[in-house]
Write a protein that holds these residues in place. Structure first.
Motif, PDB file in Angstrom:
ATOM      1  N   MET A   1       0.805  -1.214   0.000  1.00  0.00           N
ATOM      2  CA  MET A   1       0.000   0.000   0.000  1.00  0.00           C
ATOM      3  C   MET A   1       0.842   1.270   0.000  1.00  0.00           C
ATOM      4  SD  MET A   1      -2.959  -1.351  -0.093  1.00  0.00           S
ATOM      5  CE  MET A   1      -3.936   0.143   0.034  1.00  0.00           C
ATOM      6  N   CYS A   2       2.048   1.198   0.578  1.00  0.00           N
ATOM      7  CA  CYS A   2       2.880   2.384   0.690  1.00  0.00           C
ATOM      8  C   CYS A   2       4.312   1.957   0.972  1.00  0.00           C
ATOM      9  CB  CYS A   2       2.378   3.303   1.805  1.00  0.00           C
ATOM     10  SG  CYS A   2       2.175   2.481   3.405  1.00  0.00           S
ATOM     11  N   LEU A   3       5.253   2.831   0.633  1.00  0.00           N
ATOM     12  CA  LEU A   3       6.655   2.593   0.958  1.00  0.00           C
ATOM     13  C   LEU A   3       7.350   3.929   1.106  1.00  0.00           C
ATOM     14  CD1 LEU A   3       8.823   3.135  -1.635  1.00  0.00           C
ATOM     15  CD2 LEU A   3       7.608   1.160  -2.547  1.00  0.00           C
TER      16      LEU A   3
ATOM     17  N   VAL B   1      11.067   1.009   4.237  1.00  0.00           N
ATOM     18  CA  VAL B   1      10.011   0.305   4.955  1.00  0.00           C
ATOM     19  C   VAL B   1       8.742   0.395   4.126  1.00  0.00           C
ATOM     20  CG1 VAL B   1       9.338   2.330   6.317  1.00  0.00           C
ATOM     21  CG2 VAL B   1       8.883   0.046   7.216  1.00  0.00           C
ATOM     22  N   SER B   2       7.940  -0.648   4.177  1.00  0.00           N
ATOM     23  CA  SER B   2       6.701  -0.680   3.393  1.00  0.00           C
ATOM     24  C   SER B   2       5.562  -1.201   4.254  1.00  0.00           C
ATOM     25  CB  SER B   2       6.875  -1.546   2.135  1.00  0.00           C
ATOM     26  OG  SER B   2       7.408  -2.811   2.460  1.00  0.00           O
ATOM     27  N   GLY B   3       4.351  -0.826   3.859  1.00  0.00           N
ATOM     28  CA  GLY B   3       3.161  -1.223   4.596  1.00  0.00           C
ATOM     29  C   GLY B   3       2.113  -1.817   3.690  1.00  0.00           C
ATOM     30  N   SER B   4       1.208  -2.569   4.295  1.00  0.00           N
ATOM     31  CA  SER B   4       0.141  -3.241   3.558  1.00  0.00           C
ATOM     32  C   SER B   4      -1.122  -3.197   4.407  1.00  0.00           C
ATOM     33  CB  SER B   4       0.570  -4.679   3.245  1.00  0.00           C
ATOM     34  OG  SER B   4      -0.401  -5.350   2.488  1.00  0.00           O
ATOM     35  N   CYS B   5      -2.049  -4.115   4.153  1.00  0.00           N
ATOM     36  CA  CYS B   5      -3.251  -4.181   4.971  1.00  0.00           C
ATOM     37  C   CYS B   5      -3.068  -5.117   6.159  1.00  0.00           C
ATOM     38  CB  CYS B   5      -4.446  -4.630   4.124  1.00  0.00           C
ATOM     39  SG  CYS B   5      -4.237  -6.241   3.372  1.00  0.00           S
TER      40      CYS B   5
ATOM     41  N   LYS C   1       1.589  -5.447  10.178  1.00  0.00           N
ATOM     42  CA  LYS C   1       3.040  -5.310  10.295  1.00  0.00           C
ATOM     43  C   LYS C   1       3.582  -4.398   9.206  1.00  0.00           C
ATOM     44  CE  LYS C   1       4.457  -9.221   7.405  1.00  0.00           C
ATOM     45  NZ  LYS C   1       5.206 -10.486   7.332  1.00  0.00           N
ATOM     46  N   LEU C   2       4.759  -3.842   9.494  1.00  0.00           N
ATOM     47  CA  LEU C   2       5.551  -3.123   8.510  1.00  0.00           C
ATOM     48  C   LEU C   2       6.724  -4.012   8.124  1.00  0.00           C
ATOM     49  CD1 LEU C   2       5.778   0.401  10.223  1.00  0.00           C
ATOM     50  CD2 LEU C   2       4.090  -0.383   8.537  1.00  0.00           C
ATOM     51  N   SER C   3       7.102  -3.966   6.861  1.00  0.00           N
ATOM     52  CA  SER C   3       8.244  -4.743   6.383  1.00  0.00           C
ATOM     53  C   SER C   3       9.433  -3.810   6.223  1.00  0.00           C
ATOM     54  CB  SER C   3       7.910  -5.418   5.050  1.00  0.00           C
ATOM     55  OG  SER C   3       8.983  -6.216   4.610  1.00  0.00           O
ATOM     56  N   SER C   4      10.538  -4.110   6.913  1.00  0.00           N
ATOM     57  CA  SER C   4      11.749  -3.300   6.860  1.00  0.00           C
ATOM     58  C   SER C   4      12.751  -3.963   5.922  1.00  0.00           C
ATOM     59  CB  SER C   4      12.333  -3.161   8.267  1.00  0.00           C
ATOM     60  OG  SER C   4      13.596  -2.544   8.245  1.00  0.00           O
ATOM     61  N   TRP C   5      13.495  -3.161   5.159  1.00  0.00           N
ATOM     62  CA  TRP C   5      14.452  -3.713   4.197  1.00  0.00           C
ATOM     63  C   TRP C   5      15.609  -2.748   3.959  1.00  0.00           C
ATOM     64  CZ3 TRP C   5      13.326  -0.207   0.253  1.00  0.00           C
ATOM     65  CH2 TRP C   5      12.006   0.274   0.210  1.00  0.00           C
TER      66      TRP C   5
END
Length: 328
Positions: free
Chosen positions: A204-206, A216-220, A223-227
């Motif tokens: 949804m966003c990064l 970092v990115s987000g979804s529905c 959690k947030l995914s860090s990379w």
């Protein structure tokens, strides 16, 4: 004993529709401004000294405004609407005139990204007419630079961010897709450099911090995914950040690299230390989904603000961690 959660320093009302996008412009010596774009096509230019709308422009034929930005090199505002147009506005001397526009052909919600390459030129990236297509044009001449289409079916382009590495490579672009994939593109070579599955649901966003090569990115999800990027420009997934409730609309890192803010579907803004992604605060004020967040670029750190725009038609402004201890 834990400190109580802060309250907004003030709120802005009168937008009359959900606030999809926010953008600060706080040049030295000039009035600090906050631009907001609404679901009814209105662009408000808020004077942060008087806390009133200095100007209201009806844009994009009443279609939702989904992204706003300004150029450092001049009095140019860029807006993107659901009418498939990106408009350039001349703001000199109090004017608000559309001086140019670009047709995107995209009916999705993917926000554009801009990268200034010289005082008079910039790159504009946007989702194209085809499902997985990203188009990049050089402005102001609208010269096509490239069209990026992955070699696999990843679904719609959901979010993009252009950036220029210090290594001397040409512009690069991060893109999040409907199937949860995150791709890094080399714009000059028109080639894919790296791909990871960052989420099981659409990205949804990064946001990406070029100085630290972290994103970092987000979804529905909850959690947030860090990379991170390694020395070979490969995306390396890091630890996930767990959230209390699912759904993130937008993510922003403050310019000083200390804070990350998330706009939550649960009506809350969450603030993390960017260095270790440590939770710092939960900002509760809104009565509906928070759709957008933005950090101000005020020259004086003590006057920097965090703004949040919500589906409840209000903008909250917060003063947080401007001169305190290390946020971690």
């Amino acid at each position: 004993m834990a400190r109580p959660a802060p309250s907004p320093v003030y709120t802005l009302r009168g937008a009359g529709a959900p606030l999809n996008t926010l953008h600060f412009r706080c040049p030295a010596g000039d009035t600090p401004l906050l631009f907001s774009g609404s679901a009814k096509g209105a662009i408000h230019m808020w004077d942060l000294n008087s806390r009133r709308a200095e100007q209201v422009v009806e844009a994009h034929c009443g279609n939702s405004v989904i992204w706003l930005s300004t150029l450092r090199s001049g009095d140019t505002l860029i807006s993107q609407g659901r009418d498939m147009q990106v408009c350039l506005w001349d703001l000199k001397d109090g004017r608000s005139e559309v001086v140019d526009s670009v047709w995107t052909g995209s009916v999705g919600f993917c926000q554009c990204s801009v990268l200034e390459t010289s005082p008079s030129n910039f790159l504009l990236a946007f989702a194209g007419p085809q499902t997985e297509e990203i188009k990049i044009v050089e402005m102001p001449g609208k010269n096509p630079v490239c069209s990026l289409v992955p070699d696999a079916q990843l679904g719609m382009v959901m979010c993009v961010q252009l950036w220029k590495p210090d290594s001397g490579l040409g512009p690069l672009l991060f893109a999040g897709y409907e199937d949860g994939s995150l791709l890094l593109w080399d714009v000059t070579q028109r080639s894919e450099l790296s791909r990871v599955k960052a989420h099981p649901e659409p990205v949804m966003c990064l946001t990406f911090d070029p100085r630290r090569l972290r994103g970092v990115s987000g979804s529905c999800e909850k959690k947030l995914s860090s990379w991170m990027l390694d020395s070979q420009n490969n995306i390396q997934l890091q630890d996930c950040v767990m959230l209390v409730n699912p759904g993130v609309s937008q993510l922003r890192v403050r310019d000083d690299g200390r804070l990350l803010a998330s706009a939550g579907w649960d009506h809350r803004v969450r603030v993390f230390g960017w260095k270790k992604l440590r939770p710092l605060a939960v900002l509760q004020y809104h009565t509906d989904m928070v759709l957008s967040v933005a950090f101000s670029d005020h020259q004086d750190p003590r006057q920097r603000l965090l703004a949040a725009g919500s589906k409840d038609q209000r903008i909250s402004l917060w003063s947080i961690y401007n001169e305190g201890p290390d946020t971690g």
